[in-house]
Design a protein around this motif. Structure first.
Motif, short mmCIF file in Angstrom:
data_model
loop_
_atom_site.label_atom_id
_atom_site.label_comp_id
_atom_site.label_asym_id
_atom_site.label_seq_id
_atom_site.Cartn_x
_atom_site.Cartn_y
_atom_site.Cartn_z
N ASP A 134 0.97 -10.75 -0.52
CA ASP A 134 -0.51 -10.59 -0.97
C ASP A 134 -0.78 -9.34 -1.44
O ASP A 134 -1.60 -8.56 -0.62
CB ASP A 134 -1.27 -11.17 0.30
CG ASP A 134 -0.90 -12.41 0.81
OD1 ASP A 134 -0.65 -13.19 0.14
OD2 ASP A 134 -1.06 -12.83 2.21
N ARG A 135 -0.50 -9.01 -2.43
CA ARG A 135 -0.65 -7.64 -3.22
C ARG A 135 -2.24 -7.63 -3.84
O ARG A 135 -2.59 -8.62 -4.37
CB ARG A 135 0.29 -7.48 -4.18
CG ARG A 135 -0.14 -6.04 -4.99
CD ARG A 135 0.94 -5.82 -6.12
NE ARG A 135 0.90 -4.47 -7.02
CZ ARG A 135 1.43 -4.36 -8.08
NH1 ARG A 135 2.08 -5.28 -8.60
NH2 ARG A 135 1.11 -3.44 -8.57
N LEU A 136 -3.16 -6.63 -3.66
CA LEU A 136 -4.34 -6.33 -3.98
C LEU A 136 -4.25 -5.77 -5.51
O LEU A 136 -3.47 -4.95 -5.58
CB LEU A 136 -5.05 -5.78 -3.05
CG LEU A 136 -6.56 -5.59 -3.28
CD1 LEU A 136 -7.26 -6.74 -3.14
CD2 LEU A 136 -7.36 -4.25 -2.59
N PRO A 137 -4.73 -6.46 -6.50
CA PRO A 137 -4.85 -5.85 -7.87
C PRO A 137 -5.28 -4.34 -7.79
O PRO A 137 -6.25 -3.86 -6.90
CB PRO A 137 -5.83 -6.75 -8.51
CG PRO A 137 -6.08 -8.16 -7.97
CD PRO A 137 -5.71 -7.57 -6.35
N ARG B 221 -11.19 1.75 -10.79
CA ARG B 221 -11.65 2.12 -9.31
C ARG B 221 -11.28 3.82 -9.16
O ARG B 221 -12.23 4.18 -8.65
CB ARG B 221 -10.65 1.48 -8.30
CG ARG B 221 -10.79 0.11 -8.32
CD ARG B 221 -10.02 -0.75 -7.38
NE ARG B 221 -10.19 -2.04 -7.41
CZ ARG B 221 -9.75 -2.85 -6.46
NH1 ARG B 221 -8.99 -2.48 -5.61
NH2 ARG B 221 -9.94 -4.20 -6.30
N THR C 78 -3.29 -2.11 -6.84
CA THR C 78 -2.19 -1.37 -5.69
C THR C 78 -0.92 -1.21 -6.08
O THR C 78 -0.38 -2.21 -6.78
CB THR C 78 -2.53 -1.96 -4.19
OG1 THR C 78 -2.11 -3.39 -4.54
CG2 THR C 78 -3.95 -1.69 -3.78
N ASP D 105 -1.09 -3.30 4.16
CA ASP D 105 -1.19 -4.67 3.96
C ASP D 105 -1.32 -5.30 2.41
O ASP D 105 -1.04 -6.30 1.85
CB ASP D 105 -2.03 -5.39 4.71
CG ASP D 105 -1.77 -5.13 6.31
OD1 ASP D 105 -0.58 -5.33 6.74
OD2 ASP D 105 -2.53 -4.93 7.14
N THR D 106 -2.00 -4.36 1.60
CA THR D 106 -2.44 -4.88 0.41
C THR D 106 -1.25 -4.47 -0.76
O THR D 106 -1.55 -4.81 -1.68
CB THR D 106 -3.80 -3.96 0.00
OG1 THR D 106 -3.57 -2.43 0.31
CG2 THR D 106 -4.97 -4.55 0.80
N TRP D 107 -0.29 -3.69 -0.27
CA TRP D 107 0.66 -3.58 -1.24
C TRP D 107 1.82 -4.64 -1.02
O TRP D 107 1.79 -5.30 -0.16
CB TRP D 107 1.39 -2.19 -0.82
CG TRP D 107 0.63 -0.88 -1.06
CD1 TRP D 107 -0.69 -0.99 -1.25
CD2 TRP D 107 1.08 0.52 -1.25
NE1 TRP D 107 -1.27 0.65 -1.15
CE2 TRP D 107 -0.02 1.37 -1.46
CE3 TRP D 107 2.39 0.98 -1.13
CZ2 TRP D 107 -0.05 2.70 -1.55
CZ3 TRP D 107 2.34 2.47 -1.43
CH2 TRP D 107 1.35 3.10 -1.71
N GLU E 63 -3.58 -4.63 -14.27
CA GLU E 63 -3.86 -3.97 -13.07
C GLU E 63 -3.90 -2.53 -13.19
O GLU E 63 -4.43 -1.78 -12.40
CB GLU E 63 -2.34 -4.40 -12.01
CG GLU E 63 -2.44 -5.90 -11.43
CD GLU E 63 -1.37 -6.16 -10.77
OE1 GLU E 63 -0.12 -5.48 -10.59
OE2 GLU E 63 -1.27 -7.37 -10.46
#
Length: 200
Positions: free
Chosen positions: A166-169, A33, A171, A143-145, A26
Motif C-alpha cells: 500500500d504505497r502512497l503516491p 507536495r 513516497t 507504512d506509506t512506503w 508520482e
C-alpha cells in the motif's frame, strides 16, 4: 523526388504526447507536495494539481503542472551511504537524517539496522544494497512506503518481507539488492514499540 510514407504507417508522436508512466506521475506528485510545503502553491491549488497529475495520460500534461516551479533538489549525486555492522553493530535512524539514493549495508558480526520511519525523503526510489553476512540487516520503512525485494539473493539466511504493497503516491520505493548471507535480510514496517517511541 519526395518519397511518401506508406498509408498505414503511424504518424510520429510529439514528445509531449508520449504516454506517462506511474513513476513519472508520482515524481510530479512529489514535486507538487514539496512546492506546497515551501509555500509556492496553496492547499487548494495543490489538491487541483494533484488530481490532474494522477489522471494524466501523457508527458505533456504533468509537465504543465510543474512548469512554473523550480526544479527538484538534486539528490542522486550524493555518494552512497556505507554502513558496516562490524563487531558491535550499527544503526541509522530513527530520526531525521539525509537519505541518499544508494545505501550499502554489511551486517558483519554485529548487524545493521536501517530505519527510515521519520526521515524526509524527496527521492522517488532508494536502493538499499544489503548483505546479511553473519548478523543480518534489518530495514524499517514507513507504512506509506513500499519495498521491491526482487533484486536480492536470499542466501542461507533468507529474506523476510513483512511490508504491505500500500504505497502512497509520491513516497519512495525502497529497492533491495544484495544477498541474505548467513543471517538474512528483513524489511518491515515499524513494530508497536517503535510506533510508541516518538511519543515517549
Amino acid at each position: 523526388m519526395t518519397v511518401q510514407p506508406p498509408e498505414n504507417s503511424p504518424s510520429p508522436v510529439p514528445p509531449g504526447g508520449l504516454r506517462a508512466s506511474h513513476d513519472e506521475r508520482e515524481a510530479v506528485v512529489a514535486r507538487l507536495r514539496d512546492a506546497a510545503a515551501e509555500g509556492r502553491i496553496d492547499l487548494d491549488e495543490l489538491d487541483e494539481r494533484l488530481e490532474r497529475a494522477l489522471s494524466s495520460k501523457t508527458h505533456g500534461e504533468p509537465a504543465v503542472l510543474t512548469a512554473d516551479l523550480p526544479g527538484p533538489v538534486p539528490s542522486q549525486d550524493r555518494p552512497p551511504l556505507l554502513l558496516r555492522g562490524g563487531v558491535q553493530g550499527v544503526s541509522r535512524g530513527p530520526g531525521r537524517w539525509e537519505v541518499p539514493g544508494h545505501v550499502i549495508a554489511h551486517g558483519g558480526l554485529g548487524g545493521v539496522k536501517l530505519d527510515f520511519t521519520r526521515v524526509e525523503c524527496r527521492l522517488a526510489e532508494v536502493v538499499v544494497e544489503a548483505y546479511g553476512e553473519m548478523a543480518g540487516v534489518t530495514v524499517v520503512i514507513p507504512d506509506t512506503w513500499a519495498a521491491d525485494t526482487g533484486g536480492i539473493d536470499p542466501g542461507i539466511g533468507g529474506l523476510k518481507d513483512r511490508t504491505t504493497p500500500d504505497r502512497l503516491p509520491g513516497t519512495p520505493l525502497v529497492r533491495l539488492t544484495g544477498s541474505g548471507g548467513v543471517a538474512g535480510v528483513v524489511v518491515r514496517h515499524p513494530n508497536r514499540r517503535e510506533r510508541r517511541k516518538p511519543h515517549d
